[in-house]
Design a protein around this motif. Structure first.
Motif, PDB file in Angstrom:
ATOM      1  N   ALA A  12      62.594   3.353 -49.631  1.00  0.00           N
ATOM      2  CA  ALA A  12      62.560   3.115 -51.070  1.00  0.00           C
ATOM      3  C   ALA A  12      61.541   2.004 -51.356  1.00  0.00           C
ATOM      4  N   ASN A  13      61.949   1.000 -52.133  1.00  0.00           N
ATOM      5  CA  ASN A  13      61.072  -0.117 -52.472  1.00  0.00           C
ATOM      6  C   ASN A  13      61.931  -1.368 -52.665  1.00  0.00           C
ATOM      7  N   PRO A  14      61.340  -2.550 -52.824  1.00  0.00           N
ATOM      8  CA  PRO A  14      62.137  -3.776 -52.911  1.00  0.00           C
ATOM      9  C   PRO A  14      63.139  -3.806 -54.057  1.00  0.00           C
ATOM     10  N   ARG A  15      62.833  -3.187 -55.187  1.00  0.00           N
ATOM     11  CA  ARG A  15      63.786  -3.211 -56.302  1.00  0.00           C
ATOM     12  C   ARG A  15      65.036  -2.405 -55.977  1.00  0.00           C
ATOM     13  N   VAL A  16      64.866  -1.293 -55.291  1.00  0.00           N
ATOM     14  CA  VAL A  16      66.027  -0.508 -54.881  1.00  0.00           C
ATOM     15  C   VAL A  16      66.837  -1.277 -53.839  1.00  0.00           C
ATOM     16  N   VAL A  17      66.141  -1.941 -52.917  1.00  0.00           N
ATOM     17  CA  VAL A  17      66.838  -2.730 -51.903  1.00  0.00           C
ATOM     18  C   VAL A  17      67.692  -3.807 -52.558  1.00  0.00           C
ATOM     19  N   GLU A  18      67.182  -4.465 -53.564  1.00  0.00           N
ATOM     20  CA  GLU A  18      67.960  -5.503 -54.246  1.00  0.00           C
ATOM     21  C   GLU A  18      69.182  -4.911 -54.952  1.00  0.00           C
ATOM     22  N   ALA A  19      69.036  -3.715 -55.511  1.00  0.00           N
ATOM     23  CA  ALA A  19      70.183  -3.061 -56.144  1.00  0.00           C
ATOM     24  C   ALA A  19      71.246  -2.713 -55.111  1.00  0.00           C
ATOM     25  N   VAL A  20      70.816  -2.281 -53.933  1.00  0.00           N
ATOM     26  CA  VAL A  20      71.767  -2.004 -52.857  1.00  0.00           C
ATOM     27  C   VAL A  20      72.463  -3.287 -52.425  1.00  0.00           C
ATOM     28  N   ARG A  21      71.725  -4.373 -52.365  1.00  0.00           N
ATOM     29  CA  ARG A  21      72.284  -5.652 -51.925  1.00  0.00           C
ATOM     30  C   ARG A  21      73.404  -6.121 -52.857  1.00  0.00           C
ATOM     31  N   ARG A  22      73.271  -5.844 -54.145  1.00  0.00           N
ATOM     32  CA  ARG A  22      74.297  -6.294 -55.087  1.00  0.00           C
ATOM     33  C   ARG A  22      75.362  -5.233 -55.371  1.00  0.00           C
ATOM     34  N   ALA A  23      75.251  -4.074 -54.731  1.00  0.00           N
ATOM     35  CA  ALA A  23      76.210  -2.993 -54.985  1.00  0.00           C
ATOM     36  C   ALA A  23      77.606  -3.390 -54.533  1.00  0.00           C
ATOM     37  N   ARG A  24      78.597  -2.945 -55.277  1.00  0.00           N
ATOM     38  CA  ARG A  24      79.997  -3.257 -54.988  1.00  0.00           C
ATOM     39  C   ARG A  24      80.708  -2.102 -54.293  1.00  0.00           C
ATOM     40  N   VAL A  25      80.009  -0.994 -54.082  1.00  0.00           N
ATOM     41  CA  VAL A  25      80.588   0.198 -53.454  1.00  0.00           C
ATOM     42  C   VAL A  25      79.711   0.609 -52.284  1.00  0.00           C
ATOM     43  N   PRO A  26      80.237   1.429 -51.361  1.00  0.00           N
ATOM     44  CA  PRO A  26      79.402   1.874 -50.247  1.00  0.00           C
ATOM     45  C   PRO A  26      78.190   2.671 -50.735  1.00  0.00           C
ATOM     46  N   VAL A  27      77.033   2.378 -50.162  1.00  0.00           N
ATOM     47  CA  VAL A  27      75.799   3.100 -50.472  1.00  0.00           C
ATOM     48  C   VAL A  27      75.297   3.748 -49.182  1.00  0.00           C
ATOM     49  N   VAL A  28      75.090   5.056 -49.230  1.00  0.00           N
ATOM     50  CA  VAL A  28      74.584   5.811 -48.088  1.00  0.00           C
ATOM     51  C   VAL A  28      73.168   6.273 -48.399  1.00  0.00           C
ATOM     52  N   THR A  29      72.251   6.058 -47.472  1.00  0.00           N
ATOM     53  CA  THR A  29      70.866   6.475 -47.660  1.00  0.00           C
ATOM     54  C   THR A  29      70.612   7.794 -46.945  1.00  0.00           C
ATOM     55  N   SER A  30      70.211   8.814 -47.707  1.00  0.00           N
ATOM     56  CA  SER A  30      69.766  10.090 -47.159  1.00  0.00           C
ATOM     57  C   SER A  30      68.313  10.277 -47.591  1.00  0.00           C
ATOM     58  N   SER A  31      67.832  11.502 -47.611  1.00  0.00           N
ATOM     59  CA  SER A  31      66.424  11.738 -47.938  1.00  0.00           C
ATOM     60  C   SER A  31      66.248  13.062 -48.658  1.00  0.00           C
ATOM     61  N   ARG A  32      65.195  13.128 -49.453  1.00  0.00           N
ATOM     62  CA  ARG A  32      64.825  14.394 -50.087  1.00  0.00           C
ATOM     63  C   ARG A  32      64.107  15.329 -49.120  1.00  0.00           C
ATOM     64  N   VAL A  33      63.699  14.837 -47.939  1.00  0.00           N
ATOM     65  CA  VAL A  33      63.060  15.668 -46.913  1.00  0.00           C
ATOM     66  C   VAL A  33      64.141  16.518 -46.251  1.00  0.00           C
ATOM     67  N   PRO A  34      64.006  17.851 -46.191  1.00  0.00           N
ATOM     68  CA  PRO A  34      65.129  18.698 -45.801  1.00  0.00           C
ATOM     69  C   PRO A  34      65.506  18.686 -44.332  1.00  0.00           C
ATOM     70  N   THR A  35      64.578  18.399 -43.408  1.00  0.00           N
ATOM     71  CA  THR A  35      64.924  18.468 -41.988  1.00  0.00           C
ATOM     72  C   THR A  35      64.383  17.259 -41.236  1.00  0.00           C
ATOM     73  N   GLY A  36      64.888  17.095 -40.018  1.00  0.00           N
ATOM     74  CA  GLY A  36      64.464  15.999 -39.166  1.00  0.00           C
ATOM     75  C   GLY A  36      65.467  14.863 -39.174  1.00  0.00           C
ATOM     76  N   ARG A  37      65.637  14.233 -38.014  1.00  0.00           N
ATOM     77  CA  ARG A  37      66.533  13.087 -37.944  1.00  0.00           C
ATOM     78  C   ARG A  37      65.949  11.932 -38.749  1.00  0.00           C
ATOM     79  N   LEU A  38      66.791  11.246 -39.502  1.00  0.00           N
ATOM     80  CA  LEU A  38      66.364  10.129 -40.330  1.00  0.00           C
ATOM     81  C   LEU A  38      66.594   8.825 -39.568  1.00  0.00           C
ATOM     82  N   VAL A  39      65.523   8.068 -39.370  1.00  0.00           N
ATOM     83  CA  VAL A  39      65.599   6.820 -38.608  1.00  0.00           C
ATOM     84  C   VAL A  39      65.159   5.665 -39.506  1.00  0.00           C
ATOM     85  N   PRO A  40      66.007   4.628 -39.663  1.00  0.00           N
ATOM     86  CA  PRO A  40      65.663   3.508 -40.542  1.00  0.00           C
ATOM     87  C   PRO A  40      64.760   2.498 -39.851  1.00  0.00           C
ATOM     88  N   SER A  41      63.509   2.841 -39.680  1.00  0.00           N
ATOM     89  CA  SER A  41      62.610   2.014 -38.870  1.00  0.00           C
ATOM     90  C   SER A  41      61.609   1.208 -39.695  1.00  0.00           C
TER      91      SER A  41
END
Length: 307
Positions: free
Chosen positions: A228-257
């Protein structure tokens, strides 16, 4: 005479049961018996349970739970060798995954449907239904979890996705996923988990709005491998509920690198849980089921990351 395997058919409507009316709109109006007239499976005994007749795009998670429970109830009969669920294609991947999570039984539950209506010049429903019945009756299908029989393919539910709106082989398998947990919960009625679509230049408005609307959890349809980008990261940081990151890309293992302030690595650092295999629709189903089952953060993380 040798004993014929028994397959229970749970019908819910969808394109496979639809014909075009005088107004030009297609609606699921065919009965289960009318569906069965189009196929020949003499070596299988079929039982029929009519669960509904709707377009699957109108289903809620509670409706999908009801479909999974109908399939599970058919398996209460020890003589039943497997279950076929006739379902619309718009949300088949979500319902099939919910059945995977809900049903703790080695016997197969096979989902199928059609891309073309029953009155189409070349309907695909009969071939799909026959293939699903044979797969449900096949002892080799035992222990494989929920399956999708479609367009000549037999796919595991976990990771499956609809890749085409107008081709007979409309579904594909995603990256091979680890075994998902079988979960027990009371009801999904009233549960709310939202998907927030990300795009270049997105901010945290969608995340904030979902929480304001009462979401218990949020799935991000992020970019690339879950970035994503820094503004989304900050929104995740202040979130009060679980946030799961997936992708709009349909296939392939997703690695948070990726780092840089807004990559998948940064999202995990801010508290997001990375979905290594499931895309947004199925990730939402899994997150809702985990929350309904009372899972804590670590259990949720293990389910999504495949530990």
């Amino acid at each position: 005479m040798p004993h014929r395997p028994i397959v229970s058919l749970v019908t819910t409507g969808g394109t496979i049961a639809s014909v075009r009316g005088e107004d030009g709109a297609s609606r699921p109006v065919l009965s289960p018996r009318e569906l069965l007239r189009a196929i020949e499976v003499d070596d299988v005994e079929l039982r029929v349970r009519e669960h509904g007749a709707v377009d699957s795009s109108s289903l809620s998670l509670a409706d999908m739970e009801g479909i999974a429970d109908a399939a599970r109830q058919e398996l209460w009969d020890p003589e039943v060798g497997g279950v076929v669920v006739v379902h619309g294609t718009d949300t088949m991947e979500e319902s099939a995954l919910l059945a995977e999570l809900r049903i703790d039984d080695a016997r197969p539950v096979v989902f199928t449907g059609a891309q073309f209506t029953a009155d189409h010049p070349d309907p695909d429903g009969p071939a799909n239904l026959r293939a699903a019945v044979l797969a449900a009756a096949d002892p080799a299908s035992r222990g494989r979890g929920a399956l999708i029989a479609f367009g000549g393919r037999l796919l595991p539910a976990a990771g499956a996705y609809k890749h085409s709106a107008d081709r007979a082989d409309g579904f594909r398998a995603g990256s091979p996923a680890p075994a998902l947990p079988r979960l027990a919960w009371d009801s999904l009625e009233g549960r709310r988990v939202d998907i927030v679509a990300l795009y270049p230049g997105a901010d945290g408005a969608g995340i904030d709005a979902a929480q304001a609307a009462g979401s218990e959890g949020i799935v991000l349809a992020a970019l690339g491998s879950g970035n994503a980008n820094p503004r989304v990261v900050e929104a995740v940081r202040r979130a009060r509920v679980p946030v799961v990151t997936s992708s709009r890309v349909p296939t392939g293992r997703l690695v948070p690198s990726y780092g840089g302030g807004g990559g998948g690595f940064d999202l995990v650092e801010a508290g997001a849980i990375h979905s290594s295999y499931l895309r947004p629709g199925q990730a939402r189903v899994l997150l809702t089921a985990l929350l309904a089952a009372g899972a804590g953060r670590e259990e949720i993380r293990r389910a999504f990351e495949g530990d």
